[in-house]
Design a protein around this motif. Structure first.
Motif, PDB file in Angstrom:
ATOM      1  N   GLY A 124      37.066  40.882  33.621  1.00 43.33           N
ATOM      2  CA  GLY A 124      37.541  40.966  35.142  1.00 43.33           C
ATOM      3  C   GLY A 124      38.259  39.517  35.140  1.00 43.33           C
ATOM      4  O   GLY A 124      38.703  39.151  34.196  1.00 43.33           O
ATOM      5  N   GLY A 125      37.952  39.042  36.534  1.00 42.23           N
ATOM      6  CA  GLY A 125      38.713  37.830  36.854  1.00 42.23           C
ATOM      7  C   GLY A 125      39.945  37.858  36.930  1.00 42.23           C
ATOM      8  O   GLY A 125      40.534  38.190  38.267  1.00 42.23           O
ATOM      9  N   ILE A 126      41.061  37.618  36.125  1.00 43.96           N
ATOM     10  CA  ILE A 126      42.468  37.544  36.304  1.00 43.96           C
ATOM     11  C   ILE A 126      42.922  38.858  36.959  1.00 43.96           C
ATOM     12  O   ILE A 126      43.965  38.920  37.701  1.00 43.96           O
ATOM     13  CB  ILE A 126      43.275  37.029  35.431  1.00 43.96           C
ATOM     14  CG1 ILE A 126      42.963  35.541  34.992  1.00 43.96           C
ATOM     15  CG2 ILE A 126      44.772  37.098  35.655  1.00 43.96           C
ATOM     16  CD1 ILE A 126      43.565  34.971  33.688  1.00 43.96           C
ATOM     17  N   ALA A 127      42.373  39.782  36.251  1.00 41.27           N
ATOM     18  CA  ALA A 127      42.805  41.329  36.573  1.00 41.27           C
ATOM     19  C   ALA A 127      41.778  42.346  36.314  1.00 41.27           C
ATOM     20  O   ALA A 127      40.593  41.862  35.588  1.00 41.27           O
ATOM     21  CB  ALA A 127      44.168  41.700  35.650  1.00 41.27           C
ATOM     22  N   ALA A 128      41.844  43.730  36.848  1.00 46.60           N
ATOM     23  CA  ALA A 128      40.794  44.603  36.612  1.00 46.60           C
ATOM     24  C   ALA A 128      41.446  45.448  35.603  1.00 46.60           C
ATOM     25  O   ALA A 128      42.670  45.915  35.661  1.00 46.60           O
ATOM     26  CB  ALA A 128      40.485  45.216  37.946  1.00 46.60           C
ATOM     27  N   TYR A 129      40.464  45.855  34.660  1.00 47.12           N
ATOM     28  CA  TYR A 129      40.886  46.960  33.633  1.00 47.12           C
ATOM     29  C   TYR A 129      39.945  48.322  33.722  1.00 47.12           C
ATOM     30  O   TYR A 129      39.314  48.349  32.596  1.00 47.12           O
ATOM     31  CB  TYR A 129      41.021  46.229  32.463  1.00 47.12           C
ATOM     32  CG  TYR A 129      41.612  44.758  32.325  1.00 47.12           C
ATOM     33  CD1 TYR A 129      42.791  44.959  32.055  1.00 47.12           C
ATOM     34  CD2 TYR A 129      41.251  43.497  32.629  1.00 47.12           C
ATOM     35  CE1 TYR A 129      43.675  43.716  32.295  1.00 47.12           C
ATOM     36  CE2 TYR A 129      41.712  42.210  32.737  1.00 47.12           C
ATOM     37  CZ  TYR A 129      43.129  42.588  32.299  1.00 47.12           C
ATOM     38  OH  TYR A 129      43.796  41.558  32.155  1.00 47.12           O
ATOM     39  N   PRO A 130      40.411  49.170  34.540  1.00 52.31           N
ATOM     40  CA  PRO A 130      39.679  50.557  34.272  1.00 52.31           C
ATOM     41  C   PRO A 130      40.212  51.210  32.902  1.00 52.31           C
ATOM     42  O   PRO A 130      39.230  51.872  32.323  1.00 52.31           O
ATOM     43  CB  PRO A 130      40.349  51.499  35.451  1.00 52.31           C
ATOM     44  CG  PRO A 130      40.965  50.310  36.340  1.00 52.31           C
ATOM     45  CD  PRO A 130      41.137  49.050  35.620  1.00 52.31           C
ATOM     46  N   SER A 131      41.327  50.771  32.365  1.00 54.94           N
ATOM     47  CA  SER A 131      41.574  51.388  31.079  1.00 54.94           C
ATOM     48  C   SER A 131      40.728  50.885  29.917  1.00 54.94           C
ATOM     49  O   SER A 131      40.479  51.533  29.258  1.00 54.94           O
ATOM     50  CB  SER A 131      43.057  50.897  30.746  1.00 54.94           C
ATOM     51  OG  SER A 131      43.368  49.393  30.579  1.00 54.94           O
ATOM     52  N   SER A 132      39.962  49.438  30.096  1.00 55.02           N
ATOM     53  CA  SER A 132      39.061  49.227  29.240  1.00 55.02           C
ATOM     54  C   SER A 132      37.628  50.149  29.172  1.00 55.02           C
ATOM     55  O   SER A 132      37.192  50.283  28.333  1.00 55.02           O
ATOM     56  CB  SER A 132      38.831  47.668  29.536  1.00 55.02           C
ATOM     57  OG  SER A 132      39.798  46.897  28.950  1.00 55.02           O
ATOM     58  N   VAL A 133      37.429  50.505  30.410  1.00 55.21           N
ATOM     59  CA  VAL A 133      36.307  51.379  30.596  1.00 55.21           C
ATOM     60  C   VAL A 133      36.624  52.588  29.636  1.00 55.21           C
ATOM     61  O   VAL A 133      35.628  52.926  28.795  1.00 55.21           O
ATOM     62  CB  VAL A 133      36.232  51.908  32.114  1.00 55.21           C
ATOM     63  CG1 VAL A 133      35.003  52.750  31.956  1.00 55.21           C
ATOM     64  CG2 VAL A 133      35.838  50.744  32.913  1.00 55.21           C
ATOM     65  N   GLY A 158      30.848  40.626  45.572  1.00 54.53           N
ATOM     66  CA  GLY A 158      29.589  41.283  44.860  1.00 54.53           C
ATOM     67  C   GLY A 158      30.005  42.753  44.320  1.00 54.53           C
ATOM     68  O   GLY A 158      29.013  43.419  44.060  1.00 54.53           O
ATOM     69  N   LYS A 159      31.239  43.256  44.465  1.00 59.71           N
ATOM     70  CA  LYS A 159      31.584  44.502  44.304  1.00 59.71           C
ATOM     71  C   LYS A 159      32.536  44.542  42.977  1.00 59.71           C
ATOM     72  O   LYS A 159      33.378  43.750  42.624  1.00 59.71           O
ATOM     73  CB  LYS A 159      32.639  45.115  45.401  1.00 59.71           C
ATOM     74  CG  LYS A 159      31.472  45.220  46.524  1.00 59.71           C
ATOM     75  CD  LYS A 159      32.314  45.948  47.756  1.00 59.71           C
ATOM     76  CE  LYS A 159      31.469  46.146  48.818  1.00 59.71           C
ATOM     77  NZ  LYS A 159      32.237  46.814  50.007  1.00 59.71           N
ATOM     78  N   LEU A 160      32.362  45.509  42.297  1.00 62.36           N
ATOM     79  CA  LEU A 160      33.482  45.591  41.128  1.00 62.36           C
ATOM     80  C   LEU A 160      34.807  46.242  41.716  1.00 62.36           C
ATOM     81  O   LEU A 160      34.515  46.953  42.413  1.00 62.36           O
ATOM     82  CB  LEU A 160      32.961  46.400  39.980  1.00 62.36           C
ATOM     83  CG  LEU A 160      31.663  45.932  39.214  1.00 62.36           C
ATOM     84  CD1 LEU A 160      31.006  47.029  38.108  1.00 62.36           C
ATOM     85  CD2 LEU A 160      31.856  44.625  38.441  1.00 62.36           C
ATOM     86  N   PRO A 161      35.872  46.186  40.820  1.00 65.25           N
ATOM     87  CA  PRO A 161      37.013  46.625  41.382  1.00 65.25           C
ATOM     88  C   PRO A 161      36.990  48.328  41.702  1.00 65.25           C
ATOM     89  O   PRO A 161      36.225  49.081  40.637  1.00 65.25           O
ATOM     90  CB  PRO A 161      38.054  46.436  40.242  1.00 65.25           C
ATOM     91  CG  PRO A 161      37.579  45.166  39.759  1.00 65.25           C
ATOM     92  CD  PRO A 161      35.897  45.341  39.622  1.00 65.25           C
ATOM     93  N   PRO A 162      37.567  49.007  42.450  1.00 68.12           N
ATOM     94  CA  PRO A 162      37.446  50.468  42.783  1.00 68.12           C
ATOM     95  C   PRO A 162      37.702  51.136  41.332  1.00 68.12           C
ATOM     96  O   PRO A 162      37.309  52.132  40.948  1.00 68.12           O
ATOM     97  CB  PRO A 162      38.175  50.702  43.754  1.00 68.12           C
ATOM     98  CG  PRO A 162      38.177  49.513  44.631  1.00 68.12           C
ATOM     99  CD  PRO A 162      38.025  48.189  43.477  1.00 68.12           C
ATOM    100  N   GLY A 163      39.014  50.764  40.554  1.00 71.68           N
ATOM    101  CA  GLY A 163      39.270  51.258  39.601  1.00 71.68           C
ATOM    102  C   GLY A 163      38.367  51.483  38.361  1.00 71.68           C
ATOM    103  O   GLY A 163      38.192  52.539  37.614  1.00 71.68           O
TER     104      GLY A 163
END
Length: 424
Positions: A124-133, A158-163
């Motif tokens: 996470g941090g700089i960008a969110a990566y649903p594709s990595s999931v 305190g939340k993870l990105p929706p994607g």
């Protein structure tokens, strides 16, 4: 981008994953604290570096649903289709064991067993990566892993990105922790009051994650020490400069330490790509990051002939390689070292990042010379099996005993010779 005449092999190898003494000291302190203090240490470091103090480390089912429902329906459908493509590709990698029948009822075999539990780190941090999931979870599921855990840094809210949560819901993963950095790796490796330890940790992350993975290796297994993203484009005069430039920038925007290289047999293309990169940078939202990457680790090499260009690429052993040339498939046959190979004009690297089905967690820093991208084999282990009948033992025991004594291991020889007569 600087244009250089290719005169010898070129290298991407950079000492980035080793970190420095201060970074390593921090990581070792985090690991020691989490091992000793568990959740308390994880909360401390999460507040210190991520800006929030998590009361509950684990994401609730309500949070998963809320996040998944927050993304656009079309995006949810796209993620679902991508997951299907990735699963179909990885299902082809699944292997079964074998049994080799010998004489006299004896047999040898190999049993392939899925790991019990794996921890999948999603950066996470700089960008969110649903594709990595998708890329982490699916090969583990195909392998048959029963317990799959996701750990990822949350935002200051305190939340993870929706994607990320949407991707997890699509795959049916419910054990998710809002923990990032070295403390996440420590929690997965050692366990805490909330997090049960796993057998293997996979997934890319920043330098602190990479160092932590290296430190816990042996306590658990890891996939690789992943460095900043890399792309090499091998092109001739049939390639379009604007497309090549766009592909180079697709990786440069990842990280200031990312590497983007063009190897071409066309001096005209080289000049056009250099101009196009500069032009496209001016409108790229992540311009500052991409520009730093291009200036520090970007390059264009002009080779006199394709054979020289191919050999240069093999010496690079890049994470991603695009081949945009005449007879691109034939050229691809000559590539020995690359994490992922993308053949032809319409196989731009992001096709593999998101949708085609291949895995985007790939070896970096020239380790494609000996390493592979994440796959189903990473989530299984192989046990050898021996069954000797009495007759096979009788035929071979003297040979085995002689070999043991040759190595000075009398106990081995006696263990074999101790059998073969009736015991009281």
């Amino acid at each position: 981008m600087k244009i250089t005449k290719l005169t010898k092999g070129i290298s991407l190898k950079r000492q980035l994953e080793s970190g420095n003494e201060e970074q390593l000291k921090v990581v070792r302190q985090v690991l020691a604290d989490v091992r000793a203090q568990g959740d308390t240490a994880i909360r401390f470091y999460t507040e210190k570096w991520d800006g929030f103090a998590p009361e509950n480390l684990r994401v609730t089912q309500e949070e998963i649903e809320e996040g998944a429902n927050a993304i656009d329906q079309q995006l949810y459908a796209d993620l679902t289709e991508a997951a299907q493509n990735i699963r179909h590709y990885h299902e082809q990698q699944k292997r079964s064991g074998y049994r080799l029948e010998l004489a006299n009822g004896s047999w040898l075999g190999q049993r392939i067993t899925a790991l019990d539990a794996v921890g999948l780190y999603v950066p996470g941090g700089i960008a969110a990566y649903p594709s990595s999931v998708l890329m982490n979870v699916i090969p583990a599921q195909v392998a048959g892993v029963k317990r799959i855990v996701i750990s990822s840094p949350a935002g200051r809210d305190g939340k993870l990105p929706p994607g990320v949560l949407a991707a997890a819901r699509i795959l049916g993963v419910e054990e998710i922790y809002k923990v990032g950095g070295a403390q996440a790796i420590a929690g997965l490796a050692y366990g805490t009051e909330t997090i049960s330890p796993v057998d293997k940790i996979t997934g890319p992350g920043n330098i602190f994650v990479a160092l932590a993975k290296r430190e816990v290796f042996g306590e658990v297994s890891i996939d690789m020490i992943a460095g900043p993203s890399e792309i090499a484009v091998l092109a001739d005069d049939t390639a379009f400069a604007d497309e090549v430039a766009a592909d180079l920038l697709s990786q440069a925007e990842h990280d200031q330490l990312a590497c983007a290289i063009l190897v071409t047999t066309s001096e005209q293309l080289a000049k056009k790509v250099a101009d196009e990169v500069e032009k496209q940078l001016t409108t790229l939202p992540r311009q500052e990051i991409a520009r730093a990457s291009i200036e520090n680790f970007g390059a264009i090499y002009v080779a006199e002939k394709m054979a020289d260009a191919i050999e240069a690429v093999n010496s690079l052993a890049p994470e991603h390689l695009e081949i945009v040339t005449k007879n691109a498939e034939a050229v691809a046959e000559q590539i020995r070292h690359a994490g992922g190979i993308f053949i032809g004009r319409y196989s731009s690297e992001p096709v593999g990042d998101y949708f085609a089905g291949t895995n985007h967690i790939l070896p970096t820093n020239s380790t494609a010379r000996f390493a592979s991208g994440l796959n189903v084999d990473d989530f299984v282990k192989k046990s050898s099996i021996v069954f000797y009948s009495e007759k096979t033992w009788a035929e071979n025991a003297p040979k085995i005993a002689r070999l043991a004594r040759m190595e000075g291991l009398e106990g081995h020889a006696r263990a074999v010779e101790s059998r073969g007569w009736e015991k009281e």
